[in-house]
Design a protein around this motif. Structure first.
Motif, mmCIF file in Angstrom:
data_model
loop_
_atom_site.group_PDB
_atom_site.id
_atom_site.type_symbol
_atom_site.label_atom_id
_atom_site.label_comp_id
_atom_site.label_asym_id
_atom_site.label_seq_id
_atom_site.Cartn_x
_atom_site.Cartn_y
_atom_site.Cartn_z
ATOM 1 N N LYS A 13 0.987 -1.346 0.123
ATOM 2 C CA LYS A 13 -0.028 0.159 0.096
ATOM 3 C C LYS A 13 0.980 1.321 -0.089
ATOM 4 C CE LYS A 13 -0.961 0.023 4.936
ATOM 5 N NZ LYS A 13 -1.824 -0.161 6.059
ATOM 6 N N LEU A 71 0.627 5.074 4.495
ATOM 7 C CA LEU A 71 1.050 4.295 5.851
ATOM 8 C C LEU A 71 0.640 5.424 6.712
ATOM 9 C CD1 LEU A 71 4.552 2.914 5.132
ATOM 10 C CD2 LEU A 71 2.410 1.799 4.862
ATOM 11 N N LYS A 72 0.574 4.794 8.149
ATOM 12 C CA LYS A 72 0.240 5.554 9.340
ATOM 13 C C LYS A 72 1.796 5.357 10.202
ATOM 14 C CE LYS A 72 -4.471 5.428 9.724
ATOM 15 N NZ LYS A 72 -5.662 5.046 10.566
ATOM 16 N N GLU A 91 2.597 3.890 12.779
ATOM 17 C CA GLU A 91 2.481 2.814 13.424
ATOM 18 C C GLU A 91 2.722 1.561 12.453
ATOM 19 O OE1 GLU A 91 -1.811 3.990 13.306
ATOM 20 O OE2 GLU A 91 0.016 4.981 13.856
ATOM 21 N N ASP A 92 2.463 1.684 11.172
ATOM 22 C CA ASP A 92 2.382 0.732 9.923
ATOM 23 C C ASP A 92 3.737 0.268 9.660
ATOM 24 O OD1 ASP A 92 -0.330 0.747 10.184
ATOM 25 O OD2 ASP A 92 -0.510 2.125 8.128
ATOM 26 N N THR A 93 3.797 -0.825 9.016
ATOM 27 C CA THR A 93 5.143 -1.281 8.379
ATOM 28 C C THR A 93 4.840 -1.245 6.746
ATOM 29 O OG1 THR A 93 5.173 -2.784 10.158
ATOM 30 C CG2 THR A 93 6.333 -3.474 8.186
ATOM 31 N N LYS A 108 5.376 -2.758 3.456
ATOM 32 C CA LYS A 108 5.659 -3.820 2.881
ATOM 33 C C LYS A 108 5.758 -3.733 1.424
ATOM 34 C CE LYS A 108 3.575 -6.220 6.765
ATOM 35 N NZ LYS A 108 2.269 -7.228 6.975
#
Length: 189
Positions: free
Chosen positions: A83, A86-87, A89-91, A93
């Motif tokens: 994606k 992101l936020k 706290e996201d990762t 990928k």
């Protein structure tokens, strides 16, 4: 025996440079994570003015950070983000297809860099954030995947605090710091 195996083509070399090599000492200091000068290397509204270049040497290094020789021909596909937004706290990928189109087995170091486009403090043009060494059989393809926590895209402010600012970023993946493919992603609050 190791040197003879490389010279005779029994093994494809896979080492990478841990520094940037300049064409001439006049280019020093020269490193991949330099700060932008605000002056482009080529092009300007006034030809020849307000550009960053040398009169008697190229601006690019002789050998870039992460450069290495091999007998294999390795090609990189496009970066596939899971994606693009992101936020904190996201990762992040993503994956990339790496192809060995030669007759030699190759140990390829896939290098991942990024640039924060809109940081409140000037940021390096590229920062190494991850890498993986993969073994590619002759005439084969491999999908290399990465998962990088968004916190790795933070930087230290003038008070020594690590901050992750929202904005756009560029992700670079390649065989060294110069030969890369790129994609843009965004971190939101």
């Amino acid at each position: 025996h190791a040197i003879a195996d490389v010279i005779l083509g029994k093994v494809s070399p896979s080492g990478r440079l841990s520094m940037t090599f300049p064409y001439t000492e006049g280019q020093e200091p020269l490193y991949y994570a330099h700060l932008s000068t605000g002056r482009p290397q080529d092009g300007s509204q006034h030809v020849g003015r307000f550009v960053s270049r040398y009169i008697d040497a190229p601006t690019a290094p002789l050998y870039a950070f992460g450069y290495g020789l091999s007998y294999a021909q390795v090609d990189y596909g496009d970066i596939q983000l899971e994606k693009g937004q992101l936020k904190a706290e996201d990762t992040l990928k993503f994956s990339i297809e790496v192809t060995n189109s030669s007759d030699w087995e190759q140990k390829e170091t896939v290098q991942v860099y990024f640039h924060d486009d809109v940081a409140s403090l000037v940021q390096p043009v590229k920062r190494l954030v991850d890498f993986k060494k993969v073994v590619l059989a002759p005439h084969s393809k491999q999908i290399v995947t990465f998962a990088i926590p968004a916190v790795h895209f933070s930087f230290y402010d003038n008070q020594g605090e690590s901050i992750l600012e929202p904005g756009t970023f560029h992700l670079f993946v390649g065989t060294n710091s110069e030969d890369v493919t790129s994609v843009e992603f965004e971190i939101r609050q």
